[in-house]
Design a protein around this motif. Sequence first.
Motif, PDB file in Angstrom:
ATOM      1  N   ALA A 197       0.984  -1.176   0.162  1.00  0.00           N
ATOM      2  CA  ALA A 197       0.099   0.002  -0.196  1.00  0.00           C
ATOM      3  C   ALA A 197       1.104   1.444  -0.059  1.00  0.00           C
ATOM      4  O   ALA A 197       0.599   2.229  -0.746  1.00  0.00           O
ATOM      5  N   TRP A 198       1.959   1.370   0.713  1.00  0.00           N
ATOM      6  CA  TRP A 198       2.953   2.413   0.853  1.00  0.00           C
ATOM      7  C   TRP A 198       3.779   2.646  -0.548  1.00  0.00           C
ATOM      8  O   TRP A 198       3.878   3.613  -0.865  1.00  0.00           O
ATOM      9  N   LEU A 199       4.068   1.470  -1.106  1.00  0.00           N
ATOM     10  CA  LEU A 199       4.814   1.481  -2.175  1.00  0.00           C
ATOM     11  C   LEU A 199       3.997   1.946  -3.489  1.00  0.00           C
ATOM     12  O   LEU A 199       4.505   2.837  -4.306  1.00  0.00           O
ATOM     13  N   GLY A 200       2.686   1.467  -3.389  1.00  0.00           N
ATOM     14  CA  GLY A 200       1.896   1.956  -4.290  1.00  0.00           C
ATOM     15  C   GLY A 200       1.594   3.615  -4.390  1.00  0.00           C
ATOM     16  O   GLY A 200       1.673   4.185  -5.462  1.00  0.00           O
ATOM     17  N   THR A 201       1.442   4.099  -3.467  1.00  0.00           N
ATOM     18  CA  THR A 201       1.568   5.602  -3.288  1.00  0.00           C
ATOM     19  C   THR A 201       2.790   6.219  -3.486  1.00  0.00           C
ATOM     20  O   THR A 201       2.730   7.271  -4.272  1.00  0.00           O
ATOM     21  N   GLU A 202       3.853   5.750  -3.247  1.00  0.00           N
ATOM     22  CA  GLU A 202       5.068   6.223  -3.304  1.00  0.00           C
ATOM     23  C   GLU A 202       5.629   6.215  -5.026  1.00  0.00           C
ATOM     24  O   GLU A 202       5.927   7.214  -5.398  1.00  0.00           O
ATOM     25  N   LEU A 203       5.333   5.172  -5.543  1.00  0.00           N
ATOM     26  CA  LEU A 203       5.457   5.043  -7.067  1.00  0.00           C
ATOM     27  C   LEU A 203       4.313   5.944  -7.833  1.00  0.00           C
ATOM     28  O   LEU A 203       4.908   6.459  -8.776  1.00  0.00           O
ATOM     29  N   GLY A 204       3.229   6.116  -7.383  1.00  0.00           N
ATOM     30  CA  GLY A 204       2.442   7.266  -7.844  1.00  0.00           C
ATOM     31  C   GLY A 204       2.715   8.625  -7.764  1.00  0.00           C
ATOM     32  O   GLY A 204       2.837   9.415  -8.833  1.00  0.00           O
ATOM     33  N   VAL A 205       3.447   9.086  -6.746  1.00  0.00           N
ATOM     34  CA  VAL A 205       4.107  10.244  -6.581  1.00  0.00           C
ATOM     35  C   VAL A 205       5.282  10.452  -7.356  1.00  0.00           C
ATOM     36  O   VAL A 205       5.462  11.417  -8.113  1.00  0.00           O
ATOM     37  N   TYR A 206       6.132   9.390  -7.220  1.00  0.00           N
ATOM     38  CA  TYR A 206       7.281   9.424  -8.378  1.00  0.00           C
ATOM     39  C   TYR A 206       7.034   9.661  -9.718  1.00  0.00           C
ATOM     40  O   TYR A 206       7.628  10.472 -10.413  1.00  0.00           O
ATOM     41  N   ASP A 312      10.805 -23.133  -5.507  1.00  0.00           N
ATOM     42  CA  ASP A 312      11.013 -23.436  -4.020  1.00  0.00           C
ATOM     43  C   ASP A 312      12.259 -22.635  -3.489  1.00  0.00           C
ATOM     44  O   ASP A 312      12.181 -22.129  -2.163  1.00  0.00           O
ATOM     45  N   PHE A 313      13.258 -22.203  -4.305  1.00  0.00           N
ATOM     46  CA  PHE A 313      14.204 -21.376  -3.778  1.00  0.00           C
ATOM     47  C   PHE A 313      13.664 -20.172  -3.537  1.00  0.00           C
ATOM     48  O   PHE A 313      14.171 -19.740  -2.622  1.00  0.00           O
ATOM     49  N   ILE A 314      12.795 -19.519  -4.262  1.00  0.00           N
ATOM     50  CA  ILE A 314      12.394 -18.179  -3.903  1.00  0.00           C
ATOM     51  C   ILE A 314      11.394 -18.010  -2.511  1.00  0.00           C
ATOM     52  O   ILE A 314      11.572 -17.358  -1.644  1.00  0.00           O
ATOM     53  N   PHE A 315      10.415 -19.226  -2.445  1.00  0.00           N
ATOM     54  CA  PHE A 315       9.884 -19.482  -1.084  1.00  0.00           C
ATOM     55  C   PHE A 315      10.752 -19.440   0.137  1.00  0.00           C
ATOM     56  O   PHE A 315      10.585 -18.883   1.024  1.00  0.00           O
ATOM     57  N   GLU A 316      11.998 -20.352  -0.060  1.00  0.00           N
ATOM     58  CA  GLU A 316      12.831 -20.771   1.008  1.00  0.00           C
ATOM     59  C   GLU A 316      13.842 -19.396   1.245  1.00  0.00           C
ATOM     60  O   GLU A 316      14.036 -18.766   2.274  1.00  0.00           O
ATOM     61  N   HIS A 317      14.368 -18.823   0.469  1.00  0.00           N
ATOM     62  CA  HIS A 317      15.330 -17.870   0.585  1.00  0.00           C
ATOM     63  C   HIS A 317      14.923 -16.431   0.179  1.00  0.00           C
ATOM     64  O   HIS A 317      15.277 -15.343   0.923  1.00  0.00           O
ATOM     65  N   LEU A 318      14.197 -16.148  -0.991  1.00  0.00           N
ATOM     66  CA  LEU A 318      13.951 -14.664  -1.133  1.00  0.00           C
ATOM     67  C   LEU A 318      12.500 -14.263  -0.320  1.00  0.00           C
ATOM     68  O   LEU A 318      12.907 -12.955  -0.064  1.00  0.00           O
ATOM     69  N   ARG A 319      11.818 -15.171  -0.139  1.00  0.00           N
ATOM     70  CA  ARG A 319      10.703 -14.647   0.779  1.00  0.00           C
ATOM     71  C   ARG A 319      11.011 -13.962   2.037  1.00  0.00           C
ATOM     72  O   ARG A 319      10.575 -12.888   2.406  1.00  0.00           O
ATOM     73  N   PRO A 320      11.905 -14.784   3.032  1.00  0.00           N
ATOM     74  CA  PRO A 320      12.368 -13.822   4.366  1.00  0.00           C
ATOM     75  C   PRO A 320      12.784 -12.628   3.906  1.00  0.00           C
ATOM     76  O   PRO A 320      12.820 -11.437   4.550  1.00  0.00           O
ATOM     77  N   LEU A 321      13.771 -12.520   2.712  1.00  0.00           N
ATOM     78  CA  LEU A 321      14.420 -11.250   2.451  1.00  0.00           C
ATOM     79  C   LEU A 321      13.534 -10.074   1.986  1.00  0.00           C
ATOM     80  O   LEU A 321      13.504  -9.137   2.580  1.00  0.00           O
ATOM     81  N   VAL A 322      12.447 -10.497   1.328  1.00  0.00           N
ATOM     82  CA  VAL A 322      11.461  -9.739   0.793  1.00  0.00           C
ATOM     83  C   VAL A 322      10.635  -8.997   2.015  1.00  0.00           C
ATOM     84  O   VAL A 322      10.310  -7.978   2.128  1.00  0.00           O
ATOM     85  N   VAL A 323      10.139  -9.991   2.943  1.00  0.00           N
ATOM     86  CA  VAL A 323       9.539  -9.522   4.200  1.00  0.00           C
ATOM     87  C   VAL A 323      10.410  -8.544   4.929  1.00  0.00           C
ATOM     88  O   VAL A 323      10.163  -7.444   5.485  1.00  0.00           O
ATOM     89  N   GLU A 324      11.818  -8.918   5.126  1.00  0.00           N
ATOM     90  CA  GLU A 324      12.796  -7.956   5.786  1.00  0.00           C
ATOM     91  C   GLU A 324      12.981  -6.563   5.164  1.00  0.00           C
ATOM     92  O   GLU A 324      12.773  -5.525   5.992  1.00  0.00           O
ATOM     93  N   LEU A 325      12.751  -6.506   3.703  1.00  0.00           N
ATOM     94  CA  LEU A 325      12.895  -5.189   3.056  1.00  0.00           C
ATOM     95  C   LEU A 325      11.742  -4.392   3.466  1.00  0.00           C
ATOM     96  O   LEU A 325      11.570  -3.320   3.507  1.00  0.00           O
ATOM     97  N   ALA A 326      10.421  -5.357   3.510  1.00  0.00           N
ATOM     98  CA  ALA A 326       9.101  -4.644   3.613  1.00  0.00           C
ATOM     99  C   ALA A 326       8.959  -4.037   4.815  1.00  0.00           C
ATOM    100  O   ALA A 326       8.490  -3.052   5.259  1.00  0.00           O
ATOM    101  N   ALA A 327       9.574  -4.855   5.930  1.00  0.00           N
ATOM    102  CA  ALA A 327       9.379  -4.497   7.380  1.00  0.00           C
ATOM    103  C   ALA A 327      10.364  -3.145   7.414  1.00  0.00           C
ATOM    104  O   ALA A 327       9.970  -2.154   8.192  1.00  0.00           O
ATOM    105  N   SER A 332      10.338   2.840   8.474  1.00  0.00           N
ATOM    106  CA  SER A 332      10.744   3.909   7.867  1.00  0.00           C
ATOM    107  C   SER A 332       9.853   4.961   7.441  1.00  0.00           C
ATOM    108  O   SER A 332       9.655   6.094   7.844  1.00  0.00           O
ATOM    109  N   ALA A 333       8.603   4.551   6.956  1.00  0.00           N
ATOM    110  CA  ALA A 333       7.277   5.214   6.751  1.00  0.00           C
ATOM    111  C   ALA A 333       6.693   5.685   8.136  1.00  0.00           C
ATOM    112  O   ALA A 333       6.217   7.135   8.059  1.00  0.00           O
ATOM    113  N   VAL A 334       6.525   4.947   9.013  1.00  0.00           N
ATOM    114  CA  VAL A 334       6.149   5.396  10.337  1.00  0.00           C
ATOM    115  C   VAL A 334       6.824   6.425  10.747  1.00  0.00           C
ATOM    116  O   VAL A 334       6.042   7.281  11.579  1.00  0.00           O
TER     117      VAL A 334
END
Length: 336
Positions: A197-206, A312-327, A332-334
């Motif tokens: 939701a936050w990213l959609g707003t930021e990209l709209g502004v960009y 399977d690689f994405i679920f095991e390795h990328l997904r936690p990284l994406v969650v970390e980036l999202a957090a 930062s937005a808060v």
Amino acid sequence: MITDVETAQRVAVHALAQYGIEQDAVLTFVKYRENYVFKVEAESGSYALRLHRSGYRTDAEILEELDLLAALAEGGVSVPRPRFTAKGEPFSRVADEHGDVHQVDVLEWVADAEPLGDVVSAFTGEAIVDPADFHALGVLIAELHQKASTLQRQTPSVRPAWDAAGVVGGARAVWGDPRRAFHDGAAGRETVDRAMAWLGTELGVYGKAPDRYGQIHADVTPENVLVRVGRMTLIDFDDSGEGYYLFDLATAAFFYLPHPRFDDVVSALFAGYQTVRPLSAEDLKLWRPMLLARGLTYLAWAADRIGDETSDFIFEHLRPLVVELAAELVASAVSQ
């Protein structure tokens, strides 16, 4: 629908005649993801033949991709040049033994070249990082964007766009909703939801000003960057379309995020890019969010291919990284 390499190769052989390529040419299977790709070795030269997955791309989408490639090659950008059929057509349509018709195109083969690397070794930190390579890649990406920005389209693009809706538009996104990647109850779905939701707003502004949005490659992974002595070439424009120029840089760097030399990768990419095109303060502010946007698309891609080795690689390795980036970005937005 073709489901095996042998059938695909028979169709590929039938396609050769339409390109004036000898029937006794040697075909070697290279890979299959969305398309079957073969190397063709003939007296007239070496080529990459792509047999497109049925129903994946329309004729108009393929034509737009090949037109872009031809224009880039003509403009001096290091990309494979398409080969036309004997009748002067940009691609052919070939029937298999069941009467199903398939789209086939042929590109120049990039000789004496090796991929820059692969996403797994980049992600695990095992890849050898030479900043000079990423400086050169930054230059090449910028040359692509610079040339693409000068091309005048006669009609609106028919290819999926990598804009705000295309990357974080939920079900409207190019590869669908990344939240589907939490089908197994893995932690982080709510964090990703808030970040989207936050990213959609930021990209709209960009926004989509011509200095930041236009024709992009959209898949600048290490495997799609071929390196030979004194030259680097971008291949596989199957995902190309309109999008944020920053998205290509984010793709080039994304799989190196856990790499101990990630900062060197980014510094070299940016330095190379800016020898051709500047990066604004707005671009730099959106860098980490654009990395998240790229990661979210990979989650969406994997959600459609559960059981696939890459998924399977994405679920095991990328997904936690994406969650970390999202957090990170939600926090930062808060705090702002």
